[in-house]
Design an enzyme around this catalytic site. Sequence first.
Site, mmCIF file in Angstrom:
data_model
loop_
_atom_site.group_PDB
_atom_site.id
_atom_site.type_symbol
_atom_site.label_atom_id
_atom_site.label_comp_id
_atom_site.label_asym_id
_atom_site.label_seq_id
_atom_site.Cartn_x
_atom_site.Cartn_y
_atom_site.Cartn_z
ATOM 1 N N SER A 10 0.663 -1.543 0.314
ATOM 2 C CA SER A 10 -0.134 -0.220 -0.199
ATOM 3 C C SER A 10 1.187 1.351 0.155
ATOM 4 O O SER A 10 2.338 0.774 0.175
ATOM 5 C CB SER A 10 -1.087 0.275 1.130
ATOM 6 O OG SER A 10 -1.917 1.313 1.724
ATOM 7 N N HIS A 11 -0.071 2.437 -0.745
ATOM 8 C CA HIS A 11 0.984 3.466 -0.800
ATOM 9 C C HIS A 11 0.821 4.253 0.857
ATOM 10 O O HIS A 11 2.129 4.972 1.630
ATOM 11 C CB HIS A 11 0.198 4.832 -1.142
ATOM 12 C CG HIS A 11 0.536 4.683 -3.065
ATOM 13 N ND1 HIS A 11 0.112 3.617 -3.654
ATOM 14 C CD2 HIS A 11 1.208 5.319 -3.831
ATOM 15 C CE1 HIS A 11 0.290 3.933 -4.758
ATOM 16 N NE2 HIS A 11 0.558 4.521 -5.020
ATOM 17 N N SER A 12 0.648 3.715 2.015
ATOM 18 C CA SER A 12 0.346 4.024 3.115
ATOM 19 C C SER A 12 0.492 2.713 4.431
ATOM 20 O O SER A 12 -0.008 2.028 3.693
ATOM 21 C CB SER A 12 -0.944 4.138 3.056
ATOM 22 O OG SER A 12 -0.940 4.347 4.966
#
Length: 126
Positions: A10-12
């Site tokens: 994920s980007h986070s």
Amino acid sequence: MSQVGIVLISHSPKVVEGIKDIINQVAKDVPVELAGGTEENEIGTSVEKIQAAIERVHTDRGVLLIYDLGSAMMNAELAVEMSDYEDIEIAEAPLLEGAYVAAVESGMDKSLGDVKKACENALKNG
């Protein structure tokens, strides 16, 4: 017998941590590793983080990568190309629902192909 390993991309970092918390409610023993955010834990993705997660989670049953957005897919593809393993698949599935189903299926000792198929069908069957 080992289970299919799962890498959540994920980007986070917070997103994959939360998803792993949910997965742990139903599949505590399934090997799940996280590749969230950049090397500096900023928003984004990192090929190096994905590669390291693959190394940590790889089993003789293979590894399934599940990602959130398009650029994460590109980095997942790069990580697979750079890997020495032949048994890595990338799922085209929603990250949360796909990861949940994949973990359950892996916990049932399903093959990499079966885990990927169930993951990709997560919303169709839910």
